[in-house]
Design a protein around this motif. Structure first.
Motif: not given
Length: 646
Positions: A344-362
């Protein structure tokens, strides 16, 4: 006024002065020193103009936000002669909500030697992501509802940038010496900089608005209570000197812009996690060298202003760094079913990217093949060590479920179990066990957790009402009365093995826990807040004056107390132990402010008495120490009074 609730009524930006301005008082003894120290950057010719490194760190005091993502587009230092020097080569995306627990090195570039008296930071709200913590998974604020408090207009193009300015104390400016390293630590306080309306936000609120009135504070040393993080690409390793050098890439910046270089010093106890594999000391440094130039690294540790060196406690590299080689998720486990974690309350990062996103849960899948490490711990760990309440980073491959929701498969990846904070109210204790009523775990309210499966059987599953913490013999528990708040740092017990529910390693704070007091009055403030005359032994605010304040709250961890309930009012008494830092902030109409710092309470109150003349008014008071809720006495080590007018 009733005590403010953690997720109920929020303190308005106009009513709150940043707690972290208290750190400004520490600048008196933190000025940079000359010499080569543990410096970074390319060798300078003897004929080159005198210059040194300005290491700029950025942090934030906690606010009511799960995500607060902006672009920092400019960061300038102003010399005493008025010359402005840009230290940021390109915009950097920053989620300020992630900086409540650490300070990030955003720049470490060479600048000309001299005295610098001001700082300005420009932030861009054009592509902002702001998620309010409403206690129900978060609420995203529409772009049109992010408002500039000075103009009352939406912070959208072309009026989407704000510049925050700060005058450093004349008693302790930033001094850059030739070949030296000097630090300036900036704090962008979310609570003080934002007003949320309506004050009570629920999941059904449809017209939530955030009004932005930025506040920036600075000191000449990073906040000692937080680790400093240096992130960047590996440039070289010097095993003989137990150090390595990186080209700084702050936050999740994927560009190779010139943010400067930092030498990271390691010790025999520095832990390394490289591509999911743990090691320590020289063995870890040797393994880091084998990864080669260009490998992405991230180190946490401390910056010593006297020796001008950054000393790492932990080093991560390769696929153990978010955004490098594998997809990643960081957050807290709120439930586990088999090998599937709900983070919960997670920060997600795609590989080799600076596109960090917030996710309520994953949903995150782990397996026996998932490589697992624990911060600062040696030994063998596996996926069974991941239980409900644990704070972690997980690395693997993103996918989607049947409903189109993002998932992460870490079966062939790794998991980093991070030191997890816990707060509880003491119920009872023995020599090796403490039972508490859980107040927060990994920064979350206990109500969000599903503890099913945590125990050796269903009857032994963890419960928030009687949460069991194991305490090692070297960590004595102080004598506290039942109901007293008590904090710990440690790891949640492996899944399916409780009790105990949590393994404490070190206290989160010195015990008894520190209290943070915040008092704020509506503009223009109050001209006579103190019970005259001011004394060198104590400062008193009466109960009626407390009740007139827009905000009057004392926070001890997640617990909030109202000092106005004590009939004798609130007394500030100087501590007789530990470092003493006191400050008076003078806030100008344009939001800039200068700070006078003191190490003597007597000098502090004498200056305060002199300032409280004419049209000067007290707008806010922030203080830190230990609080006796029966007598209403706060024994302070740090205190700030913010003045307006005059």
């Amino acid at each position: 006024m009733n005590t403010c609730q953690a997720r109920g009524r929020r303190l308005s930006g106009a009513a709150i002065l940043l707690f972290r301005l208290l750190a400004v008082a520490a600048i008196a003894g933190a000025a940079g020193v000359s010499g080569c120290g543990g410096g970074s950057g390319s060798p300078m010719s003897s004929m080159a103009p005198a210059s040194g490194v300005a290491m700029v760190t950025l942090t934030d005091a906690p606010g009511d936000f799960l995500s607060y993502k902006l672009a920092v587009v400019s960061l300038k230092l102003t010399r005493a002669d008025g010359t402005a020097v840009e230290t940021l080569p390109a915009p950097s995306k920053v989620d300020f909500a992630q900086l409540a627990d650490l300070s990030e090195v955003i720049s470490a570039r060479q600048v000309s030697a001299g005295t610098y008296t001001g700082v300005s930071m420009t932030v861009d709200y054009g592509d902002a992501t702001i998620v309010i913590d409403n206690g129900a998974g978060g609420l995203t604020v529409p772009a049109a509802n992010i408002v500039n408090g000075a103009t009352n207009g939406a912070l959208i193009s072309p009026n989407n940038q704000l510049t925050l300015t700060l005058k450093l104390s004349s008693n302790a400016p930033l001094v850059i010496s030739d070949h030296g390293i000097s630090s300036v630590a900036l704090d962008f306080n979310l609570s003080a900089s934002n007003t949320i309306a309506p004050a009570s936000v629920t999941s059904s609120t449809s017209a939530v608005t955030v009004t932005v009135q930025p506040m920036l504070s600075a000191s000449l040393a990073p906040d000692a209570s937080k680790p400093v993080r240096v992130r960047g690409k590996l440039l070289s390793v010097d095993t003989s000197a137990s150090s390595y050098t990186v080209n700084v890439r702050p936050f999740h910046d994927a560009m190779d812009d010139d943010h400067g270089q930092v030498v990271v010093h390691t010790t025999d106890t520095t832990t390394f996690t490289l591509n999911g594999t743990a090691s320590t000391g020289n063995a870890g440094l040797t393994a880091l060298a084998a990864l080669g130039t260009g490998t992405l690294t991230a180190a946490t540790g401390t910056f010593d202003t006297k020796s001008e060196t950054f000393i790492a406690t932990e080093v991560f590299a390769g696929t153990s760094v978010p955004g490098a080689g594998l997809d990643s998720v960081e957050g807290a486990v709120i439930a586990r079913s088999g090998n599937v974690l709900t983070v919960s309350h997670a920060w997600t990062d795609e590989r080799d990217s600076d596109d960090e996103q917030f996710a309520r849960s994953i949903a995150v899948t782990v397996a026996t093949t998932t490589a697992v490490t624990e911060d600062r711990q040696s030994g063998s760990f596996n996926a069974q060590d991941i239980s409900v309440g644990q704070r972690l980073q997980v690395f693997g491959t993103f996918g989607t479920d049947s409903s189109g929701n993002r998932t992460l498969d870490a079966s062939s990846g790794s998991a980093r179990l991070m030191l997890t904070p816990l707060w509880g109210q003491l119920i009872s204790s023995t020599s090796d066990r403490v039972i508490v009523k859980l107040q927060s775990l990994a920064g979350h309210d206990p109500s969000v957790f599903n503890f099913a499966g945590t125990g050796s059987n269903a009857g032994n599953d963890a419960t928030a009402s009687a949460y069991q913490v194991s305490v090692p013999p070297m960590l004595p528990v102080p004598s506290l009365t039942p109901g007293s708040p008590i904090p710990f740092l440690g790891f949640v017990t492996p899944f399916g093995s409780a009790p105990p529910d949590f393994k404490a390693l070190i206290p989160a704070e010195l015990l008894p826990p520190n209290a943070l007091a915040l008092l704020a009055w509506a503009s223009p403030g109050v001209s006579t807040p103190f019970d005259a005359p001011l004394s060198v032994t104590h400062v008193l605010i009466t109960q009626s004056t407390l009740e007139s304040a827009q905000a009057h709250v004392i926070r001890i961890g997640p617990e909030q107390l109202d000092p106005a309930t004590v009939s004798t009012g609130l007394s500030f008494v100087p501590s007789t132990t530990g470092p003493m830092t006191f400050a008076i902030a003078h806030i100008a109409p344009d939001g800039s402010h200068g700070v006078d710092s003191f190490t003597s309470f007597a000098d502090f109150v004498a200056a305060l008495a002199g300032d409280l003349t004419g049209m000067t008014a007290v707008r806010a008071i922030a203080a830190e120490g230990t609080y006796d809720k029966t007598s209403g006495v706060l024994t302070v080590n740090r205190m700030l009074v913010a003045l307006t007018g005059g």
